[in-house]
Enzyme design. Structure first.
Site, PDB file in Angstrom:
ATOM      1  N   HIS A 166      42.197  40.203  37.504  1.00  0.00           N
ATOM      2  CA  HIS A 166      41.185  39.166  37.247  1.00  0.00           C
ATOM      3  C   HIS A 166      41.846  38.091  36.401  1.00  0.00           C
ATOM      4  CE1 HIS A 166      37.068  37.578  36.722  1.00  0.00           C
ATOM      5  NE2 HIS A 166      37.569  37.113  35.583  1.00  0.00           N
ATOM      6  N   CYS A 167      41.858  36.867  36.922  1.00  0.00           N
ATOM      7  CA  CYS A 167      42.534  35.755  36.236  1.00  0.00           C
ATOM      8  C   CYS A 167      41.504  34.920  35.481  1.00  0.00           C
ATOM      9  CB  CYS A 167      43.279  34.887  37.252  1.00  0.00           C
ATOM     10  SG  CYS A 167      44.162  33.508  36.488  1.00  0.00           S
ATOM     11  N   PRO A 168      41.550  34.889  34.158  1.00  0.00           N
ATOM     12  CA  PRO A 168      40.589  34.058  33.415  1.00  0.00           C
ATOM     13  C   PRO A 168      40.803  32.570  33.629  1.00  0.00           C
ATOM     14  CG  PRO A 168      42.229  34.984  31.926  1.00  0.00           C
ATOM     15  CD  PRO A 168      42.458  35.630  33.260  1.00  0.00           C
ATOM     16  N   ASN A 171      38.785  32.023  36.555  1.00  0.00           N
ATOM     17  CA  ASN A 171      37.437  32.593  36.453  1.00  0.00           C
ATOM     18  C   ASN A 171      37.079  33.304  37.757  1.00  0.00           C
ATOM     19  OD1 ASN A 171      35.009  33.179  35.127  1.00  0.00           O
ATOM     20  ND2 ASN A 171      33.986  31.379  35.997  1.00  0.00           N
TER      21      ASN A 171
END
Length: 383
Positions: A166-168, A171
C-alpha cells in the site's frame, strides 16, 4: 516429639505442592481447551499482542494518504514552474538547439510522469470476486476465498490481486492492474529528477559556491558555512546571480556573491537551491526504491512474496529440498509479462510513451513454470 512435628510439616508441604500442581494443570488444560489450536505459535501470539498498534498505524496512514497525494502534486508542480521560470531562460541563452532539446525531453518526461502517477493513483488494483476459479486460502479478515498471489490490505480493508504494497504517496494499493503504472512512474520520476539536477547544476554551483570552482574543498563548504554562522562572521552575506552584485572572498578562499540590495536576486537564489536540493534528495530516495522493484520484477516477485519465498526456501532447505518460485520464467520473460507486451513487441508505444494497455491475465489464475504433466511438484526440486 520434634521429629514427629517435622514429619507432619514435610507431609503438609508435599500435600500443598501436589495440590498446587493439580490446580496448575487444570488451569493450563482449561486455557488450552479455550484458546489453543495446532496453528498457535509465538509469532501468532506476537501478532495478536501488536494488533492494536497495527490498527493505529493503518488508520493513521489512511488519513495521511490524501495529504501525501497533495504533497506530491504541489512539489512536482513547483519543480516544473521553477524550471520554466529560472532554468529554461538560462538554457535558451545557450542556443536554439538546446532550447528545442529541453522542450522536447522535458515535456516527454513530464507527460509520462503525470500520466503514470494519476493512472497508478486512480486505477483500481483489482479485488477478487465472490466466485473464483482457483482457491489457495481463506482470508481471515474478509472471511472469503483468496486466489493465488492475493493478499489483504489492512488500510483499504480489502483483498488485493497480486498485492505488492500500500503506497501512501498514491493513497492506493499497488496491485495487479496498476503495478506497471507505479513502476513506470517511479522510473520516469527518477529520470526527471536526474535531468533537472543536471540542468540546474551550473546555476546551483554559482549560487552555492560563488564564481570560483571550489574543487574538492567544496565538499566541506557546508561545514565552513555552519562554522562561520556560529561565529557570526558573515551574517550579512546574501546570494544573487546578478552581475551587478558585489563579489568578495568567503570561507576557505571560495568566492561568494553578496546581494543585500536586490531582493529579487534572493528569490532567484532560493528557487535554484530548492530545485536542486529537492531533486537531488528525490534522486537518491527514488533510486533505492527503483532498484528494489527492478530486483523484484527480475525474479517475478512482489514485496510480500519475496519474504514468503525466502521463508519457504529456508523451510525446504532443512529437508534437503530446493524451493523454486513457480512464477519465475526467467528475466526476459518476467519483464515482458510485467510490461504487458508478450504478444505485442511495441516497446516504443507501450513503455516509452503513455499507454493504458491492460496487464497480462486477469489476476485470478496464474501460469506457472511447470507443465501440465507435472502439477504435483509445487515448486520443489531435490538438491
Amino acid at each position: 516429639m520434634a521429629k514427629l512435628c517435622l514429619k507432619k510439616i514435610r507431609e503438609f508441604g508435599r500435600e500443598v505442592k501436589q495440590k498446587v500442581e493439580e490446580e496448575w494443570f487444570v488451569c493450563r488444560l482449561t486455557c488450552f481447551s479455550l484458546f489453543y489450536n495446532s496453528l498457535t505459535s509465538w509469532s501468532t501470539i506476537a501478532d495478536t499482542l501488536v494488533e492494536p498498534l497495527f490498527w493505529c498505524v493503518d488508520h493513521f496512514i489512511g488519513y495521511l494518504g490524501p495529504i501525501f497525494v497533495a504533497l506530491v502534486v504541489i512539489l512536482t508542480t513547483s519543480v516544473v514552474v521553477i524550471f520554466y521560470i529560472c532554468l529554461l531562460p538560462h538554457k535558451a541563452a545557450e542556443g536554439h538547439l538546446w532550447t528545442v532539446y529541453h522542450l522536447i525531453v522535458g515535456h516527454w518526461l513530464l507527460a509520462n510522469i503525470v500520466f503514470h502517477y494519476f493512472k497508478a493513483a486512480f486505477t483500481d488494483p483489482g479485488h477478487p470476486p465472490q466466485v473464483i476459479p482457483e482457491v489457495v486460502s481463506v482470508c481471515k479478515r474478509c472471511i472469503s476465498n483468496k486466489p493465488p498471489r492475493c493478499h489483504h490490505c489492512s488500510i483499504c480493508n480489502k483483498c488485493v490481486l497480486k498485492m505488492d504494497h500500500h503506497c501512501p504517496w498514491l493513497n492506493n494499493c499497488v496491485g495487479h492492474y496498476n503495478h506497471r503504472y507505479f513502476f513506470l512512474f517511479c522510473a520516469y520520476m527518477w529520470v526527471g529528477c536526474v535531468y533537472v539536477c543536471i540542468s540546474a547544476y551550473p546555476l546551483f554551483r554559482i549560487h552555492f559556491y560563488g564564481s570560483q570552482d571550489p574543487g574538492w574543498s567544496g565538499i566541506f563548504y557546508p561545514i565552513y558555512l555552519i562554522k562561520d554562522a556560529i561565529g557570526n562572521s558573515f551574517n550579512d552575506v546574501k546570494y544573487s546571480p546578478k552581475a551587478t552584485d558585489s563579489i568578495h572572498s568567503g570561507v576557505n578562499g571560495i568566492t561568494v556573491i553578496s546581494s543585500v540590495r536586490n531582493p529579487s536576486g534572493m528569490w532567484f537564489h532560493s528557487l535554484i537551491m530548492f530545485e536542486f536540493l529537492l531533486c537531488s534528495a528525490s534522486t537518491v530516495a527514488l533510486g533505492a526504491l527503483l532498484l528494489w522493484h527492478i530486483r523484484l520484477i527480475h525474479y517475478a516477485e512482489t514485496s510480500i512474496e519475496v519474504h514468503t519465498n525466502r521463508a519457504e526456501a529456508r523451510r525446504h532447505r532443512k529437508k534437503r529440498l530446493k524451493y523454486c518460485n513457480p512464477y519465475d520464467f526467467g528475466p526476459l520473460k518476467n519483464w515482458q509479462i510485467f510490461l504487458g507486451f508478450t504478444k505485442s513487441r511495441s516497446f516504443f508505444w507501450r513503455v516509452l510513451m503513455p499507454s493504458s494497455h491492460p496487464p497480462e491475465g486477469n489476476g485470478l489464475t496464474w501460469q506457472t513454470i511447470y507443465s501440465e504433466d507435472t502439477p504435483n511438484l509445487e515448486g520443489i526440486r531435490l538438491l
